[in-house]
Design an enzyme around this catalytic site. Structure first.
Site: not given
Ligand SMILES: Cc1cc2nc3c(=O)[nH]c(=O)nc-3n(C[C@H](O)[C@H](O)[C@H](O)COP(=O)(O)OP(=O)(O)OC[C@H]3O[C@@H](n4cnc5c(N)ncnc54)[C@H](O)[C@@H]3O)c2cc1C
Length: 406
Positions: A142, A145, A147, A359, A385, A387
């Site tokens: 979401e 929401a 990670s 290159g 799935e 990061t």
């Molecule tokens: C092409 C694509 C397809 C997707 N498909 C699906 C799907 O089918 N179903 C679904 O539910 N989701 C899906 N997602 C969502 C995906 O799972 C999330 O984008 C991912 O979990 C990261 O969440 P966020 O983008 O909110 O990043 P954030 O959670 O906001 O993270 C931002 C950065 O902060 C870092 N970070 C966050 N928390 C911590 C911590 N505790 N310690 C250290 N670093 C941290 C992360 O590693 C990242 O670098 C998809 C995303 C993409 C790009």
């Protein structure tokens, strides 16, 4: 005993997918990327062809209907077969890998947490798709929401024989075309994970809408959608696993068990893209550098290619260990995170190195358009799935708790 050798059936599938990849998929890959779409007719033909290869079964059935991690059903090889297929298809084109009709990422939670009746009802629609192609999807993320999955805000409350869901899901793979989506919601955000519930929400359910279709850096030909739930009336029988399952924090475990199965497959796809980039650079070097070049320069490039190759190989071995554990019913959360953390980094590095090895040519999108596409596609593999950072946190937590440590 861990076995590196593929079965005859797995070898045949791998060869067949490689053949299709080379002759049919790769030649169209750039066009799909430019058009941000794979024609339905192509998906239909591909589906029918690969289904006939598998004796009439869905070609990707093993991706979603193999034995669940931690199951007591005894050993199978479904997860290994799925990993082999995932690597081959992603080698050919990562977007088609994610667009193949079937339950997709929605499959593992239905398989591991659904009742027998729910499994039959929701998987049943994929058994014969000769009339119409169908997809399933997985809706956890979401805005705010990603990670931190424990903090989802999509709400659910029971009203008679229905649940009323309100909220917004983002970045959902195949979300717009899906016949059903596993949606995670909470009965009370203050309960954290214990408040989570998983529902199968079917297309056409009142109050369930498809929002924005995203325009992305990579995987452009695969659909990523926003989903909106506004007073969405979901029948209580679509609560995954039934009411009694949620007396504990099982709802959250549904999301996590999904990852134990799908992270190694995502890692296998990353290996496929990384291998594609590695092979491209290797062939470029062979055709352009080897003859008539000073040896020290060639040696440095050869060493670099060797490093790329061994890191990809190491990642694949980790993938195979993780899927082997899943097939044996052995809990594999640590290994599944390890495979994804390793493969994501190895494949990103392979794509960067391949461009650098070629290159200045490597940066020309016209001459080396596939290299450029793989470079864009691979970045997502270290994000969805979970990061790379999150995988490393999962691994270290497991090691600290000594759950399955050294
Ligand atoms: C092409 C694509 C397809 C997707 N498909 C699906 C799907 O089918 N179903 C679904 O539910 N989701 C899906 N997602 C969502 C995906 O799972 C999330 O984008 C991912 O979990 C990261 O969440 P966020 O983008 O909110 O990043 P954030 O959670 O906001 O993270 C931002 C950065 O902060 C870092 N970070 C966050 N928390 C911590 C911590 N505790 N310690 C250290 N670093 C941290 C992360 O590693 C990242 O670098 C998809 C995303 C993409 C790009």
């Amino acid at each position: 005993m861990f076995e590196f050798e593929l079965s005859d059936k797995q070898k045949q599938l791998k060869e067949a997918l490689r053949g299709l990849g080379k002759s049919v998929i790769r030649p169209s890959s750039l066009e799909w990327d430019r058009n941000k779409d794979i024609p339905l007719e192509f998906l239909r033909n591909f589906y029918m062809l690969s289904a006939s290869m598998r004796g009439g079964n869905s070609p990707m059935a093993d991706l979603t209907e193999g034995s669940p991690t931690g199951s007591s059903a005894g050993p199978s090889s479904g997860n290994r077969t799925a990993a082999v297929a995932a690597e081959e298809l992603a080698w050919a084109d990562a977007s088609i890998m994610l667009s193949v009709p079937g339950a997709g990422l929605g499959g593992p939670p239905v398989r591991s947490s659904g009742t027998a009746e729910q499994r039959e009802r929701f998987f049943g629609i994929f058994r014969d798709m000769s009339d119409e192609l169908r997809w399933g999807a997985y809706g956890l993320t979401e805005p705010g929401a990603g990670s931190d999955v424990a903090s989802i805000r999509t709400s659910c409350r029971k009203q008679g024989d229905h649940y009323i869901l309100n909220g917004r899901k983002c970045y959902i793979t195949n979300g717009g075309r899906a016949s059903w989506v596993v949606i995670f919601a909470t009965i009370d955000p203050s309960l954290g994970r214990a408040g989570h519930r998983a529902f199968v929400v079917e297309r056409g359910t009142p109050g369930f809408f498809v929002g924005k279709i995203e325009d992305k850096l990579g995987l452009r030909a695969n659909e990523t959608a926003e989903l909106v739930l506004e007073d969405c009336h979901v029948p209580a029988e679509n609560l995954l696993g039934g009411e009694e399952r949620y007396q504990t924090k099982e709802g959250f475990m549904t999301a996590m068990k999904t990852f134990d199965n799908t992270r190694p497959l995502v890692a296998a796809m990353a290996c496929g893209i990384g291998r594609a980039a590695y092979e491209y650079a290797r062939d470029f070097v062979r055709d352009n550098y080897v003859l008539g070049r000073p040896i020290p320069r060639y040696a440095a490039i050869a060493e670099r290619l060797a490093r790329v190759n061994r890191n990809l190989e190491a990642a694949r071995i980790m993938v195979w260990k993780a899927v082997w554990m899943a097939d044996q019913g052995i809990p594999n959360a640590k290994e599944s995170s390890m495979s994804k953390a390793l493969a994501g980094q190895a494949a990103i590095r392979a794509c960067i190195d391949a461009i650098e090895i070629c290159g200045a040519h490597g940066t020309l999108s016209e001459d080396h358009a596939l290299l450029e596409k793989w470079f864009r596609d691979i970045k997502v593999y270290d994000i969805f799935e979970g990061t790379g950072q999150i995988q490393r946190i999962v691994i270290s937590k497991r090691l600290m708790n000594n759950l399955r440590g050294f």
